[in-house]
Design an enzyme around this catalytic site. Structure first.
Site, PDB file in Angstrom:
ATOM      1  N   TRP A 136       0.854  -1.183   0.000  1.00 46.02           N
ATOM      2  CA  TRP A 136       0.000   0.000   0.000  1.00 46.02           C
ATOM      3  C   TRP A 136       0.895   1.240   0.000  1.00 46.02           C
ATOM      4  O   TRP A 136       1.770   1.360   0.863  1.00 46.02           O
ATOM      5  CB  TRP A 136      -0.881  -0.038   1.249  1.00 46.02           C
ATOM      6  CG  TRP A 136      -1.852   1.076   1.408  1.00 46.02           C
ATOM      7  CD1 TRP A 136      -2.695   1.572   0.466  1.00 46.02           C
ATOM      8  CD2 TRP A 136      -2.102   1.824   2.605  1.00 46.02           C
ATOM      9  NE1 TRP A 136      -3.453   2.588   0.993  1.00 46.02           N
ATOM     10  CE2 TRP A 136      -3.108   2.757   2.311  1.00 46.02           C
ATOM     11  CE3 TRP A 136      -1.575   1.773   3.899  1.00 46.02           C
ATOM     12  CZ2 TRP A 136      -3.605   3.652   3.253  1.00 46.02           C
ATOM     13  CZ3 TRP A 136      -2.068   2.658   4.842  1.00 46.02           C
ATOM     14  CH2 TRP A 136      -3.061   3.585   4.515  1.00 46.02           C
TER      15      TRP A 136
ATOM     16  N   ASP B 146      -0.841  -5.471   9.122  1.00 46.37           N
ATOM     17  CA  ASP B 146      -1.879  -4.509   8.741  1.00 46.37           C
ATOM     18  C   ASP B 146      -3.060  -5.321   8.216  1.00 46.37           C
ATOM     19  O   ASP B 146      -2.947  -5.989   7.185  1.00 46.37           O
ATOM     20  CB  ASP B 146      -1.338  -3.561   7.661  1.00 46.37           C
ATOM     21  CG  ASP B 146      -2.305  -2.425   7.345  1.00 46.37           C
ATOM     22  OD1 ASP B 146      -3.436  -2.429   7.862  1.00 46.37           O
ATOM     23  OD2 ASP B 146      -1.919  -1.537   6.552  1.00 46.37           O
TER      24      ASP B 146
ATOM     25  N   ALA C  12      -6.795  -4.788   7.057  1.00 43.66           N
ATOM     26  CA  ALA C  12      -7.807  -3.784   6.712  1.00 43.66           C
ATOM     27  C   ALA C  12      -9.027  -4.380   6.026  1.00 43.66           C
ATOM     28  O   ALA C  12     -10.001  -3.665   5.791  1.00 43.66           O
ATOM     29  CB  ALA C  12      -7.187  -2.717   5.811  1.00 43.66           C
TER      30      ALA C  12
ATOM     31  N   LYS D 181     -13.656  -0.879   5.764  1.00 40.55           N
ATOM     32  CA  LYS D 181     -14.199  -1.743   4.724  1.00 40.55           C
ATOM     33  C   LYS D 181     -15.267  -2.684   5.249  1.00 40.55           C
ATOM     34  O   LYS D 181     -16.386  -2.716   4.740  1.00 40.55           O
ATOM     35  CB  LYS D 181     -13.076  -2.550   4.063  1.00 40.55           C
ATOM     36  CG  LYS D 181     -12.322  -1.811   2.973  1.00 40.55           C
ATOM     37  CD  LYS D 181     -11.389  -0.762   3.536  1.00 40.55           C
ATOM     38  CE  LYS D 181     -10.580  -0.081   2.435  1.00 40.55           C
ATOM     39  NZ  LYS D 181      -9.686   0.945   2.996  1.00 40.55           N
TER      40      LYS D 181
END
Length: 393
Positions: free
Chosen positions: A127, A208, A210, A243
């Site tokens: 990312w 991470d 997400a 999300k």
């Protein structure tokens, strides 16, 4: 003094969004921004979120500050969602953050306090904000091989070889599921080998996560982070609710830090300190909505059911696109799209061919060929497939 400021590099995704809005062609397809959209092109408010917000409006009597770390009930709910029973609660320090991005930023700040010499090893690609924030806070980012542009899968041997060069005390940044931007993920056997290497080299693991619930399911998507958390002494976990709860604009995230029980109080103090320095008290509305949903069996069941509908919708689009490309190209070379998971897939082509698809077919994707699968629908899948084949990808 302000005359000394220099223009910052333009954000590629925001620039792409602006170009899409200005394109007059009616059949244009937006695959750039990482936001879930349904078949009508709308990012809906989930049913459970609406109900939780209704309850908050009726019962909330104050908008006073919460604690520096946020509401403890939110931390408990999110730890349960992401980690389950894999780690003892006493070994976890946690703070609420403004979105997953805030959690990532606070994690990097904590790393710099704990070990100023540490380097953070990031997947190539990752990312973009990972690298951007690391550069801003003054931590060296070291790329490790990850995406194989030939197979469109994981270059696992290259990954292990590169991580094997990390120095003791360095940090390995991993994507918990639904790798952004590639969509290519490690299997659990590979995850175990990464864990073994982290322990052997005495590294700190950072995960991470997400997109929990967007890949193979809520519990399935948590398996890797739970493996890391239960197997590595020091772990940082940046979580996001944008999300899977669809509350992008509420900026709801969490940072967890796992350490020995005796170290947890001092770690918690440092996390609280960082919150105070950066934004004092974290936002609470989204966190309160998430807590309400996760602690109410009926709301949680409804949320999980709607999230599963979202996941299956994206999986169906992947399968439809892979089949459409198979028919148009006469080969199986795009079968990886159905194997990838999450919102994104990187089709592994050049910026020149991405630009050709934009100019010729009004297909908007990031120049590294990352496309947001959730930006598609039944009608736009054939348009994209034709554009990919016509461009010679």
């Amino acid at each position: 003094m302000l005359s000394n400021l220099k223009a910052q590099p333009a954000d590629k995704i925001l620039t792409l969004m602006a170009a899409y809005r200005e394109d007059p062609r009616p059949a244009k397809v937006d695959l750039g921004v990482g936001v879930y959209k349904n078949a009508e092109g709308v990012t809906p408010v989930m049913r459970a979120v609406k109900e939780a917000e209704r309850r908050l409006v009726e019962t909330q009597e104050s908008k006073s500050y919460v604690a520096l770390a946020g509401d403890p009930a939110y931390a408990d709910a999110m730890i349960g969602l992401i980690l389950g029973e894999s780690v003892a609660r006493d070994s976890i320090a946690a703070v609420a953050t403004p979105g997953g991005t805030g959690a990532v930023r606070q994690a990097f700040e904590l790393i710099k306090i704990a070990n100023p010499a540490a380097k953070v090893h990031v997947s190539n690609p990752t990312w973009p904000n990972h690298v951007s924030i690391l550069k801003y806070v003054g931590i060296e980012a070291v790329p490790y091989r990850y995406f194989d542009t030939e197979t469109r899968g994981v270059d696992f041997e290259g990954m292990l070889e590169d991580l094997g060069k990390a120095a003791e005390g360095d940090v390995v940044l991993l994507h918990g599921c639904c790798h952004n931007p590639t969509g290519a993920n490690l299997n659990l056997t590979q995850w175990q080998k990464v864990v073994d290497l982290i322990n052997e080299k005495k590294l700190l693991a950072m995960v991470d996560i997400a997109y929990q619930g967007f890949g193979d399911g809520l519990e399935e998507d948590a398996q890797a982070v739970r493996l890391v958390a239960s197997s590595v002494a020091n772990v940082l976990i940046a979580g996001s609710c944008s999300k899977n709860f669809g509350i992008y604009r509420e900026r709801t995230g969490i940072l967890m830090a796992i350490s020995a029980d005796a170290e947890t109080p001092i770690v918690q103090q440092n996390l609280n300190f960082l919150n105070r320095q950066n934004y004092s008290f974290p936002p609470d509305h989204g966190a309160r909505v998430v807590t309400t949903i996760l602690t109410d069996p009926e709301l949680r069941a409804d949320w999980a059911a709607e999230l599963e509908e979202v996941r299956l919708s994206m999986l169906g689009l992947r399968e439809q696109l892979a089949e459409e490309l198979r028919e148009r190209s006469g080969s199986d070379r795009f079968g990886f799209i159905a194997q990838h998971r999450g919102m994104f897939s990187q089709i592994g082509t050049t910026p020149e061919l991405v630009e050709k698809m934009r100019v010729d077919s009004a297909i908007y994707m990031v120049s590294d060929s990352r496309m947001n699968i959730a930006g598609l629908n039944d009608k736009s899948v054939p348009i994209l497939a034709k554009a990919i084949v016509d461009a010679g990808v």
